[in-house]
Design a protein around this motif. Structure first.
Motif, short mmCIF file in Angstrom:
data_model
loop_
_atom_site.label_atom_id
_atom_site.label_comp_id
_atom_site.label_asym_id
_atom_site.label_seq_id
_atom_site.Cartn_x
_atom_site.Cartn_y
_atom_site.Cartn_z
N PRO A 9 -11.00 -3.04 -9.94
CA PRO A 9 -9.78 -3.27 -11.04
C PRO A 9 -9.87 -3.68 -12.63
O PRO A 9 -10.08 -4.78 -12.87
N LYS A 10 -10.37 -2.79 -13.35
CA LYS A 10 -10.27 -3.12 -14.24
C LYS A 10 -9.19 -2.65 -14.85
O LYS A 10 -8.83 -3.16 -16.53
N ASP A 11 -8.43 -2.14 -14.91
CA ASP A 11 -6.57 -1.58 -15.59
C ASP A 11 -5.73 -1.20 -13.99
O ASP A 11 -6.12 -1.25 -13.19
N THR A 49 0.33 -2.72 -10.72
CA THR A 49 -0.47 -1.27 -9.41
C THR A 49 -1.92 -1.25 -10.22
O THR A 49 -1.78 -1.19 -11.54
N VAL A 50 -1.98 -1.40 -8.99
CA VAL A 50 -3.46 -0.19 -9.42
C VAL A 50 -4.34 0.67 -8.67
O VAL A 50 -3.50 0.69 -7.21
N LEU A 73 -2.28 0.34 -5.07
CA LEU A 73 -1.49 -1.00 -4.55
C LEU A 73 -0.70 -1.70 -5.16
O LEU A 73 -1.16 -1.62 -6.79
N ARG A 74 0.54 -1.91 -4.92
CA ARG A 74 1.67 -2.53 -5.83
C ARG A 74 1.23 -4.05 -5.75
O ARG A 74 1.47 -4.63 -4.67
N PHE A 75 0.99 -5.25 -6.16
CA PHE A 75 0.95 -6.53 -5.89
C PHE A 75 1.52 -6.78 -7.08
O PHE A 75 2.51 -6.78 -7.85
N LEU A 76 2.20 -8.66 -5.87
CA LEU A 76 3.26 -8.95 -6.53
C LEU A 76 2.91 -10.64 -6.21
O LEU A 76 1.83 -10.37 -5.04
N TRP A 77 2.29 -10.27 -7.52
CA TRP A 77 1.44 -12.74 -7.86
C TRP A 77 2.89 -13.67 -7.66
O TRP A 77 3.74 -13.21 -9.13
N ALA A 104 0.66 -1.29 0.03
CA ALA A 104 0.59 -0.54 -0.32
C ALA A 104 1.09 1.39 0.28
O ALA A 104 1.55 1.37 0.55
N VAL A 105 0.87 2.56 -1.51
CA VAL A 105 1.52 3.54 -1.09
C VAL A 105 0.71 4.84 -0.73
O VAL A 105 -0.08 4.86 -1.63
#
Length: 214
Positions: free
Chosen positions: A105-107, A125-126, A48-52, A38-39
């Motif tokens: 989110p869509k993008d 990132t979202v 929000l940055r995600f790592l999968w 969370a930024v």
């Protein structure tokens, strides 16, 4: 039809064996651990940055079928187009609440990919529609085609030797801040237990974040 579209979303029709109708008893075909960062800006939480991180089998299949030998910028664009972009139809399995408003989110922004040993990772990132003071985020696939959740650690078994392992999530939420801002304060907790009619119950987890004021 929705399950068929999930296969297209991941593999872009590159694995003919998987584009056939799925068995009546659905079960996960892809396993993914996630982390969220969370930024904050001075006005609140802005993205929000995600790592999968995918399981080894899926990682290998994707690279082989897309003929990706190394993750060059061109290969990453190919991977995004063929095995990620269509997940917008499933809002990236991501459920967000910001200041009481829901966002599916869509993008996404800043997509990239990399390898962690033999496991493929996506990073993206979202961005929130506006700076928020409170944010909650959870990731899950309602149909359990993709088993997506935080990384888990085994706390051992209880009772008899045949008892199930006690799995609890590792730390999957972190915080960051743009220049001049304070990082948010975040906690993680177990969410509601949901039920898939063909697969049964599964747990969800929530990252809950609050912006810090100057």
């Amino acid at each position: 039809m929705q399950r068929f579209m999930r296969v297209i979303a991941w593999l872009g029709l590159l694995l003919p064996a998987l584009v056939l109708p799925l068995p009546v008893h659905a079960h996960p075909h892809v396993w993914t651990d996630y982390w969220v960062d969370a930024v904050s800006s001075k006005d609140g939480i802005v993205k929000l940055r995600f790592l999968w991180r995918f399981d080894t089998m899926f990682s290998t299949m994707v690279r082989e079928d897309l003929k990706i030998k190394d993750l060059s910028p061109e290969s990453i664009k190919k991977l995004q187009h063929k095995a990620f972009d269509n997940l917008k139809n499933f809002h990236y399995y991501t459920y967000i609440k910001y200041d009481g408003q829901e966002l599916q989110p869509k993008d996404v922004q800043d997509f990239t990919a990399r390898m962690h040993g033999e496991q493929l990772e996506y990073v993206f990132t979202v961005a929130l529609p506006k700076a928020a003071q409170q944010v909650e985020v959870s990731l899950y696939d309602e149909e359990l085609y993709v088993d997506i959740g935080p990384p888990m650690k085994d706390m051992g078994t209880t009772g008899s030797m045949m008892a199930a392992a006690q799995l609890v999530p590792e730390q999957f939420v972190k915080t960051s801040a743009l220049p001049g801002a304070k990082p948010p304060v975040c906690t993680q907790r177990e969410g509601e237990t949901r039920t898939n009619p063909m697969w049964g119950k599964y747990k969800t987890f929530i990252a809950s974040c609050t912006a810090q004021k100057d």
